[in-house]
Design a protein around this motif. Structure first.
Motif, PDB file in Angstrom:
ATOM      1  N   LEU A   1     -12.389  57.146 132.040  1.00  0.00           N
ATOM      2  CA  LEU A   1     -12.705  55.803 131.548  1.00  0.00           C
ATOM      3  C   LEU A   1     -13.772  55.849 130.455  1.00  0.00           C
ATOM      4  N   THR A   2     -14.701  56.796 130.553  1.00  0.00           N
ATOM      5  CA  THR A   2     -15.692  56.983 129.487  1.00  0.00           C
ATOM      6  C   THR A   2     -14.990  57.374 128.196  1.00  0.00           C
ATOM      7  N   GLN A   3     -14.053  58.299 128.295  1.00  0.00           N
ATOM      8  CA  GLN A   3     -13.310  58.731 127.114  1.00  0.00           C
ATOM      9  C   GLN A   3     -12.470  57.600 126.520  1.00  0.00           C
ATOM     10  N   ALA A   4     -12.108  56.628 127.372  1.00  0.00           N
ATOM     11  CA  ALA A   4     -11.320  55.485 126.893  1.00  0.00           C
ATOM     12  C   ALA A   4     -12.183  54.443 126.192  1.00  0.00           C
ATOM     13  N   GLY A   5     -13.507  54.644 126.188  1.00  0.00           N
ATOM     14  CA  GLY A   5     -14.389  53.752 125.454  1.00  0.00           C
ATOM     15  C   GLY A   5     -15.212  52.801 126.287  1.00  0.00           C
ATOM     16  N   TYR A   6     -15.099  52.884 127.611  1.00  0.00           N
ATOM     17  CA  TYR A   6     -15.919  52.036 128.475  1.00  0.00           C
ATOM     18  C   TYR A   6     -17.311  52.653 128.648  1.00  0.00           C
ATOM     19  N   ASP A   7     -18.297  51.805 128.817  1.00  0.00           N
ATOM     20  CA  ASP A   7     -19.654  52.264 129.156  1.00  0.00           C
ATOM     21  C   ASP A   7     -19.720  52.371 130.675  1.00  0.00           C
ATOM     22  N   MET A   8     -19.677  53.585 131.162  1.00  0.00           N
ATOM     23  CA  MET A   8     -19.536  53.801 132.598  1.00  0.00           C
ATOM     24  C   MET A   8     -20.875  54.040 133.295  1.00  0.00           C
ATOM     25  N   ILE A   9     -20.987  53.435 134.485  1.00  0.00           N
ATOM     26  CA  ILE A   9     -22.079  53.741 135.405  1.00  0.00           C
ATOM     27  C   ILE A   9     -21.448  54.430 136.606  1.00  0.00           C
ATOM     28  N   GLY A  10     -21.709  55.720 136.752  1.00  0.00           N
ATOM     29  CA  GLY A  10     -21.200  56.460 137.903  1.00  0.00           C
ATOM     30  C   GLY A  10     -22.231  56.455 139.009  1.00  0.00           C
ATOM     31  N   ILE A  11     -21.853  55.928 140.169  1.00  0.00           N
ATOM     32  CA  ILE A  11     -22.803  55.756 141.269  1.00  0.00           C
ATOM     33  C   ILE A  11     -22.326  56.541 142.483  1.00  0.00           C
ATOM     34  N   ASP A  12     -23.194  57.360 143.037  1.00  0.00           N
ATOM     35  CA  ASP A  12     -22.863  58.108 144.236  1.00  0.00           C
ATOM     36  C   ASP A  12     -24.140  58.401 145.012  1.00  0.00           C
ATOM     37  N   GLN A  13     -24.001  58.520 146.315  1.00  0.00           N
ATOM     38  CA  GLN A  13     -25.154  58.806 147.162  1.00  0.00           C
ATOM     39  C   GLN A  13     -25.489  60.291 147.173  1.00  0.00           C
TER      40      GLN A  13
ATOM     41  N   ASP B   1     -27.140  54.324 147.361  1.00  0.00           N
ATOM     42  CA  ASP B   1     -26.327  53.900 148.490  1.00  0.00           C
ATOM     43  C   ASP B   1     -25.681  52.572 148.097  1.00  0.00           C
ATOM     44  N   LEU B   2     -24.370  52.453 148.256  1.00  0.00           N
ATOM     45  CA  LEU B   2     -23.687  51.219 147.847  1.00  0.00           C
ATOM     46  C   LEU B   2     -24.122  50.016 148.666  1.00  0.00           C
ATOM     47  N   LEU B   3     -24.726  50.248 149.829  1.00  0.00           N
ATOM     48  CA  LEU B   3     -25.254  49.150 150.628  1.00  0.00           C
ATOM     49  C   LEU B   3     -26.624  48.690 150.118  1.00  0.00           C
ATOM     50  N   LYS B   4     -27.173  49.443 149.149  1.00  0.00           N
ATOM     51  CA  LYS B   4     -28.453  49.064 148.539  1.00  0.00           C
ATOM     52  C   LYS B   4     -28.317  49.062 147.017  1.00  0.00           C
ATOM     53  N   LEU B   5     -27.160  48.683 146.542  1.00  0.00           N
ATOM     54  CA  LEU B   5     -26.848  48.746 145.124  1.00  0.00           C
ATOM     55  C   LEU B   5     -27.831  47.906 144.308  1.00  0.00           C
TER      56      LEU B   5
ATOM     57  N   ASN C   1     -13.945  53.011 152.776  1.00  0.00           N
ATOM     58  CA  ASN C   1     -13.722  53.359 154.182  1.00  0.00           C
ATOM     59  C   ASN C   1     -14.925  54.062 154.800  1.00  0.00           C
ATOM     60  N   HIS C   2     -15.740  54.678 153.957  1.00  0.00           N
ATOM     61  CA  HIS C   2     -16.898  55.411 154.463  1.00  0.00           C
ATOM     62  C   HIS C   2     -18.082  54.487 154.759  1.00  0.00           C
ATOM     63  N   ILE C   3     -17.939  53.206 154.448  1.00  0.00           N
ATOM     64  CA  ILE C   3     -19.044  52.264 154.573  1.00  0.00           C
ATOM     65  C   ILE C   3     -18.886  51.437 155.846  1.00  0.00           C
ATOM     66  N   PRO C   4     -19.868  51.488 156.742  1.00  0.00           N
ATOM     67  CA  PRO C   4     -19.752  50.745 157.998  1.00  0.00           C
ATOM     68  C   PRO C   4     -19.832  49.233 157.831  1.00  0.00           C
ATOM     69  N   ASP C   5     -20.393  48.766 156.724  1.00  0.00           N
ATOM     70  CA  ASP C   5     -20.543  47.332 156.476  1.00  0.00           C
ATOM     71  C   ASP C   5     -19.804  46.984 155.183  1.00  0.00           C
TER      72      ASP C   5
ATOM     73  N   ASN D   1     -22.470  43.248 147.324  1.00  0.00           N
ATOM     74  CA  ASN D   1     -23.300  43.896 146.312  1.00  0.00           C
ATOM     75  C   ASN D   1     -22.539  44.071 145.003  1.00  0.00           C
ATOM     76  N   ALA D   2     -21.281  44.481 145.090  1.00  0.00           N
ATOM     77  CA  ALA D   2     -20.478  44.642 143.875  1.00  0.00           C
ATOM     78  C   ALA D   2     -20.314  43.302 143.167  1.00  0.00           C
ATOM     79  N   GLY D   3     -20.092  42.255 143.930  1.00  0.00           N
ATOM     80  CA  GLY D   3     -19.915  40.939 143.352  1.00  0.00           C
ATOM     81  C   GLY D   3     -21.174  40.364 142.741  1.00  0.00           C
ATOM     82  N   PHE D   4     -22.320  40.730 143.282  1.00  0.00           N
ATOM     83  CA  PHE D   4     -23.598  40.180 142.818  1.00  0.00           C
ATOM     84  C   PHE D   4     -23.843  40.496 141.347  1.00  0.00           C
ATOM     85  N   PHE D   5     -23.422  41.689 140.915  1.00  0.00           N
ATOM     86  CA  PHE D   5     -23.702  42.116 139.544  1.00  0.00           C
ATOM     87  C   PHE D   5     -22.531  41.898 138.595  1.00  0.00           C
ATOM     88  N   MET D   6     -21.452  41.280 139.080  1.00  0.00           N
ATOM     89  CA  MET D   6     -20.256  41.160 138.264  1.00  0.00           C
ATOM     90  C   MET D   6     -20.168  39.820 137.554  1.00  0.00           C
TER      91      MET D   6
END
Length: 250
Positions: free
Chosen positions: A54-66, A93-97, A114-118, A125-130
């Motif tokens: 997606l970066t190569q396609a021209g998007y400004d990417m934020i890669g997030i991982d714990q 942590d995606l629960l503390k994005l 699936n790895h997220i218990p909540d 959190n994803a919706g808050f910044f969108m």
């Protein structure tokens, strides 16, 4: 959950994944919603294959991982591709994005949610910044896969200097798969053990969480063929659109 030592086996574990087909489907959905550029977040980016495409396609990417180890793999790949711009990597942590501004969309693939218990909190959190009209594209393993495919199976991976054994156990009472990973390095004799879970979510639960946090679920398809869902689909793929901003909600 954070993959640590397993980060260096992840691409082999995902060796049969069709990244080209996944990328093509995601790019098609983004463009169908008028998102041809701008900031996207990859929630649980892993070793960054999709992030970098997606970066190569021209998007400004934020890669997030714990996992810092996963992010190190992404950095190495980005350097090899000469992708110094258009990419920001965050260990969170995606629960503390916590992002620095708004995003036009987000992707999350290979059953990160699936790895997220909540799940409710992760979607909130994803919706808050969108931005309004932003698109959330994500996949999740189905209950069918947890019960009938992962179940009690064991997977073994061999590298020149190490071996990795991945064991699964489906716990019906807790609706989750218990996963353990053991890695042995031949030369040093070091042994690493990691344990984590995949939580089982059905369609009604996922749809309710999306609607609760301002998303309209536009479509659900098979996450491998990108065709219609069947009773034996192993992965869902969701397209949800943000209907209003947090300010409008208030």
């Amino acid at each position: 959950m954070a993959y640590n030592e397993f980060a260096y086996f992840y691409d082999e574990f995902n060796g049969e994944a069709d990244y080209e087909a996944l990328y093509a489907h995601i790019k098609k959905e983004l463009e169908a919603h008028g998102i041809h550029d701008g900031i996207l977040a990859d929630l649980g980016c892993g070793t960054g294959e999709l992030t970098l495409m997606l970066t190569q396609a021209g998007y400004d990417m934020i890669g997030i991982d714990q996992s810092e180890e996963m992010l190190c793999v992404v950095r190495d790949k980005a350097e090899q591709l000469g992708l110094s711009g258009g990419l920001l990597l965050l260990r969170q942590d995606l629960l503390k994005l916590d992002l620095y501004g708004t995003i036009r969309g987000a992707v999350s693939t290979f059953d990160t949610f699936n790895h997220i218990p909540d799940l409710d909190k992760a979607i909130a959190n994803a919706g808050f910044f969108m931005e309004k009209g932003g698109v959330l594209l994500f996949d999740m393993n189905t209950p069918y896969k947890h019960q009938n495919v992962l179940g009690e199976n064991v997977f073994t991976f061999e590298e020149e200097d190490a071996s990795c054994v991945w064991r699964n156990h489906y716990n019906a009472a807790d609706r989750r798969v218990e996963i353990s990973v053991d890695i042995d390095y031949r030369e040093t004799g070091e042994h690493f053990h990691e344990q984590f879970y995949e939580y089982t979510y059905d369609l009604d639960t996922i749809r309710a969480a999306l609607e609760k946090h301002g998303f309209a679920l536009e479509s659900v398809c098979d996450g491998e063929s990108f065709g219609p869902l069947t009773d034996e689909s192993e992965r869902y793929f969701f397209c949800a659109v943000k209907q209003y901003t947090q300010l409008e909600e208030q």
